[in-house]
Design a protein around this motif. Structure first.
Motif, PDB file in Angstrom:
ATOM      1  N   ASN A  37     -35.451  23.943 -93.499  1.00 20.98           N
ATOM      2  CA  ASN A  37     -35.123  22.638 -93.424  1.00 20.98           C
ATOM      3  C   ASN A  37     -35.749  21.644 -94.538  1.00 20.98           C
ATOM      4  N   LEU A  38     -36.966  21.792 -94.792  1.00 19.00           N
ATOM      5  CA  LEU A  38     -37.381  21.232 -96.164  1.00 19.00           C
ATOM      6  C   LEU A  38     -36.819  21.289 -97.296  1.00 19.00           C
ATOM      7  N   VAL A  39     -36.413  22.599 -97.757  1.00 15.40           N
ATOM      8  CA  VAL A  39     -35.563  23.125 -98.765  1.00 15.40           C
ATOM      9  C   VAL A  39     -34.190  22.445 -98.791  1.00 15.40           C
ATOM     10  N   MET A  40     -33.556  22.430 -97.466  1.00  9.51           N
ATOM     11  CA  MET A  40     -32.249  21.758 -97.340  1.00  9.51           C
ATOM     12  C   MET A  40     -32.365  20.358 -97.580  1.00  9.51           C
ATOM     13  N   ASN A  41     -33.535  19.728 -97.402  1.00 11.68           N
ATOM     14  CA  ASN A  41     -33.591  18.214 -97.502  1.00 11.68           C
ATOM     15  C   ASN A  41     -34.239  17.894 -98.931  1.00 11.68           C
ATOM     16  N   LYS A  42     -34.203  18.760 -99.706  1.00 12.50           N
ATOM     17  CA  LYS A  42     -34.530  18.766-101.365  1.00 12.50           C
ATOM     18  C   LYS A  42     -36.053  18.339-101.479  1.00 12.50           C
ATOM     19  N   LEU A  43     -36.731  19.296-100.542  1.00 14.63           N
ATOM     20  CA  LEU A  43     -38.051  18.754-100.644  1.00 14.63           C
ATOM     21  C   LEU A  43     -38.976  20.370-101.047  1.00 14.63           C
ATOM     22  N   THR A  44     -38.251  21.049-101.981  1.00 14.79           N
ATOM     23  CA  THR A  44     -39.002  22.197-102.273  1.00 14.79           C
ATOM     24  C   THR A  44     -40.111  22.380-102.709  1.00 14.79           C
ATOM     25  N   PRO A  45     -40.677  21.353-103.476  1.00  7.65           N
ATOM     26  CA  PRO A  45     -42.173  21.617-103.724  1.00  7.65           C
ATOM     27  C   PRO A  45     -43.004  21.206-102.526  1.00  7.65           C
TER      28      PRO A  45
ATOM     29  N   LEU B 255     -46.841  23.933 -98.414  1.00  5.67           N
ATOM     30  CA  LEU B 255     -46.799  24.350 -97.164  1.00  5.67           C
ATOM     31  C   LEU B 255     -47.160  25.681 -97.138  1.00  5.67           C
ATOM     32  N   ALA B 256     -46.475  26.321 -97.747  1.00  6.79           N
ATOM     33  CA  ALA B 256     -46.260  28.130 -97.537  1.00  6.79           C
ATOM     34  C   ALA B 256     -47.516  28.671 -98.144  1.00  6.79           C
ATOM     35  N   LEU B 257     -48.146  27.869 -99.284  1.00  9.26           N
ATOM     36  CA  LEU B 257     -49.302  28.382-100.147  1.00  9.26           C
ATOM     37  C   LEU B 257     -50.616  27.891 -99.028  1.00  9.26           C
ATOM     38  N   LEU B 258     -50.586  26.814 -98.496  1.00  4.82           N
ATOM     39  CA  LEU B 258     -51.629  26.390 -97.645  1.00  4.82           C
ATOM     40  C   LEU B 258     -51.750  26.990 -96.376  1.00  4.82           C
ATOM     41  N   SER B 259     -50.592  27.598 -95.880  1.00  6.75           N
ATOM     42  CA  SER B 259     -50.572  28.548 -94.709  1.00  6.75           C
ATOM     43  C   SER B 259     -51.499  29.595 -94.863  1.00  6.75           C
ATOM     44  N   LEU B 260     -51.551  30.135 -96.109  1.00  7.71           N
ATOM     45  CA  LEU B 260     -52.540  31.309 -96.382  1.00  7.71           C
ATOM     46  C   LEU B 260     -53.967  31.070 -95.991  1.00  7.71           C
ATOM     47  N   LEU B 261     -54.485  29.821 -96.001  1.00 13.96           N
ATOM     48  CA  LEU B 261     -55.617  29.669 -95.637  1.00 13.96           C
ATOM     49  C   LEU B 261     -55.985  29.970 -94.288  1.00 13.96           C
TER      50      LEU B 261
ATOM     51  N   LYS C 266     -41.796  28.230 -88.479  1.00 15.84           N
ATOM     52  CA  LYS C 266     -42.310  27.813 -89.821  1.00 15.84           C
ATOM     53  C   LYS C 266     -41.065  28.235 -90.804  1.00 15.84           C
ATOM     54  N   LEU C 267     -40.369  29.393 -90.382  1.00 12.21           N
ATOM     55  CA  LEU C 267     -39.353  29.820 -91.419  1.00 12.21           C
ATOM     56  C   LEU C 267     -38.357  28.698 -91.420  1.00 12.21           C
ATOM     57  N   LEU C 268     -37.981  28.100 -90.001  1.00 14.76           N
ATOM     58  CA  LEU C 268     -36.969  27.032 -89.697  1.00 14.76           C
ATOM     59  C   LEU C 268     -37.436  25.749 -90.455  1.00 14.76           C
ATOM     60  N   ILE C 269     -38.853  25.340 -90.215  1.00 14.24           N
ATOM     61  CA  ILE C 269     -39.198  24.341 -91.094  1.00 14.24           C
ATOM     62  C   ILE C 269     -39.129  24.381 -92.425  1.00 14.24           C
ATOM     63  N   LEU C 270     -39.339  25.494 -93.319  1.00 17.25           N
ATOM     64  CA  LEU C 270     -39.377  25.658 -94.355  1.00 17.25           C
ATOM     65  C   LEU C 270     -38.194  25.567 -95.179  1.00 17.25           C
TER      66      LEU C 270
ATOM     67  N   THR D 250     -45.198  17.694 -90.032  1.00 16.14           N
ATOM     68  CA  THR D 250     -44.255  17.902 -91.218  1.00 16.14           C
ATOM     69  C   THR D 250     -42.930  17.712 -90.714  1.00 16.14           C
ATOM     70  N   ALA D 251     -42.645  18.569 -89.571  1.00 24.24           N
ATOM     71  CA  ALA D 251     -41.138  18.742 -89.107  1.00 24.24           C
ATOM     72  C   ALA D 251     -40.439  17.568 -88.453  1.00 24.24           C
ATOM     73  N   ILE D 252     -41.470  16.635 -87.728  1.00 25.53           N
ATOM     74  CA  ILE D 252     -40.627  15.588 -86.853  1.00 25.53           C
ATOM     75  C   ILE D 252     -40.072  14.568 -87.541  1.00 25.53           C
ATOM     76  N   SER D 253     -40.577  14.366 -88.798  1.00 28.45           N
ATOM     77  CA  SER D 253     -39.748  13.371 -89.601  1.00 28.45           C
ATOM     78  C   SER D 253     -38.519  13.943 -90.025  1.00 28.45           C
ATOM     79  N   VAL D 254     -38.322  15.259 -90.278  1.00 30.63           N
ATOM     80  CA  VAL D 254     -37.124  15.755 -90.790  1.00 30.63           C
ATOM     81  C   VAL D 254     -36.195  16.191 -89.846  1.00 30.63           C
ATOM     82  N   THR D 255     -36.826  17.148 -89.065  1.00 30.76           N
ATOM     83  CA  THR D 255     -36.130  17.820 -87.858  1.00 30.76           C
ATOM     84  C   THR D 255     -36.906  17.670 -86.545  1.00 30.76           C
ATOM     85  N   PRO D 256     -36.710  16.850 -85.888  1.00 26.72           N
ATOM     86  CA  PRO D 256     -37.547  16.787 -84.646  1.00 26.72           C
ATOM     87  C   PRO D 256     -37.445  17.735 -83.572  1.00 26.72           C
ATOM     88  N   ASN D 257     -36.187  18.205 -83.475  1.00 28.84           N
ATOM     89  CA  ASN D 257     -35.966  19.449 -82.588  1.00 28.84           C
ATOM     90  C   ASN D 257     -36.743  20.555 -82.807  1.00 28.84           C
TER      91      ASN D 257
END
Length: 344
Positions: free
Chosen positions: A269-277, A282-288, A263-267, A192-199
């Motif tokens: 960056n997803l919000v900063m890239n307007k991928l809030t949904p 991902l946050a809900l699926l991590s509960l599994l 995971k905090l940093l990935i979430l 998930t992160a490698i296409s948005v923030t590879p580092n």
């Protein structure tokens, strides 16, 4: 296994991975991955058991298929663009085929079918090697072609991996299969992160490797393989039970432990890239994944005195590998307490 053979196999595994990470040519990368596969097969079959032979066969067929697809993709790209450079994967079909091959090599969904079975047929030491070191080469290649990969496809693979990793791990009573699905879920966060923030994706996989290594070594030192036998850990080695609890909490991404940081940093960056949904999903699926981590933590810590164990297995045996536990203690504590340094 003879010392000379073990040395040659270890040298082959290390050399092949370094070859892939240092090259810029597709054929050299393919050669390194093939050498890596051939080197690790004797180590999987070292255990004289039909399950080990089955695991080695599944690993060989899967990796050979992925290597063939990788070679076809690079050849097609060279035919269309005239370049064998890894960073020049401009052909869209070649890019999709290459991403599928690397996904299969890593064991990410939906091409994850081989990973739980191979880990179940291997020893804990081999499971550690497959879930950590063996992922360095394909993740490096995926990092190098991340500029050419479509973001939508990567996000879809990452989300599916997190969902399957969490859902599959809930039904497991074998620790090796549970750790396999844990690896799939962590690979999902990386994809998930490698296409948005590879580092940050590299940071995530590095932290996963540094946390999972002590976990596998502690499981090896206590010889526990199922959830039932985790209740005997405190009776034999209380230090191991304490460290294993903290490490599993860190892998479950519970703050303020280290596993929560990427995971905090990935979430974020997803919000900063307007991928809030996407971040919410991902946050809900991590509960599994959190469910089976907490279940294991409960079983490890539920036998803490004054509670007495109800199991008649293992607790009468003397603890082994006490020196290994002593060495792992500072390593484990370092792995779960570096979050403040990372945040700063």
């Amino acid at each position: 296994m003879p010392t000379t053979a073990l040395f040659m196999i270890t040298l082959g595994i290390i050399t092949s991975t370094l070859t892939v990470t240092a090259t810029s040519h597709w054929l050299t990368a393919w050669l390194g991955l093939e050498l890596n596969m051939i080197s690790i097969l004797p180590m999987i079959t070292k255990q004289k058991h039909p399950r080990a032979t089955e695991a080695a066969t599944k690993y060989f067929l899967t990796q050979a298929t992925a290597s063939s697809l990788m070679l076809l993709s690079s050849t097609l790209n060279a035919w269309q663009t005239g370049s064998w450079d890894i960073t020049q994967l401009n052909n869209k079909l070649s890019c999709i085929m290459m991403m599928s091959a690397l996904t299969m090599k890593m064991g990410a969904a939906p091409l994850h079918f081989w990973l739980p079975e191979v880990l179940q047929g291997s020893t804990l030491t081999m499971a550690l090697l497959i879930t950590t070191w063996q992922k360095i080469a394909p993740i490096t290649l995926l990092y190098m072609i991340s500029n050419h990969v479509q973001t939508e496809i990567m996000l879809a693979i990452g989300t599916l991996s997190i969902m399957i990793g969490g859902w599959g791990g809930i039904n497991q009573t074998q620790l090796r299969k549970m750790m396999a699905y844990s690896s799939i879920a962590h690979l999902g966060w990386t994809m998930t992160a490698i296409s948005v923030t590879p580092n940050i994706a590299l940071l995530n996989i590095i932290i996963y490797m540094t946390i999972s290594t002590p976990v596998f070594l502690l499981l090896t030192s206590t010889s526990i393989k199922t959830l039932q036998t985790t209740t005997t850990v405190w009776s034999s080695t209380p230090t191991t039970a304490f460290m294993l609890t903290l490490l599993l909490m860190s892998m479950a991404a519970l703050p303020p432990l280290t596993g929560f940081t990427p995971k905090l940093l990935i979430l974020d960056n997803l919000v900063m890239n307007k991928l809030t949904p996407m971040a919410t999903a991902l946050a809900l699926l991590s509960l599994l994944s959190l469910i089976f981590y907490l279940r294991t933590i409960y079983l490890v810590s539920s036998m803490v005195p004054p509670t007495t164990t109800q199991s008649t297995m293992l607790w009468r045996l003397k603890p082994s590998h006490s020196q290994l536990t002593t060495i792992l203690a500072p390593t484990a504590l370092f792995n779960i307490t570096i979050m403040p340094a990372l945040i700063v």
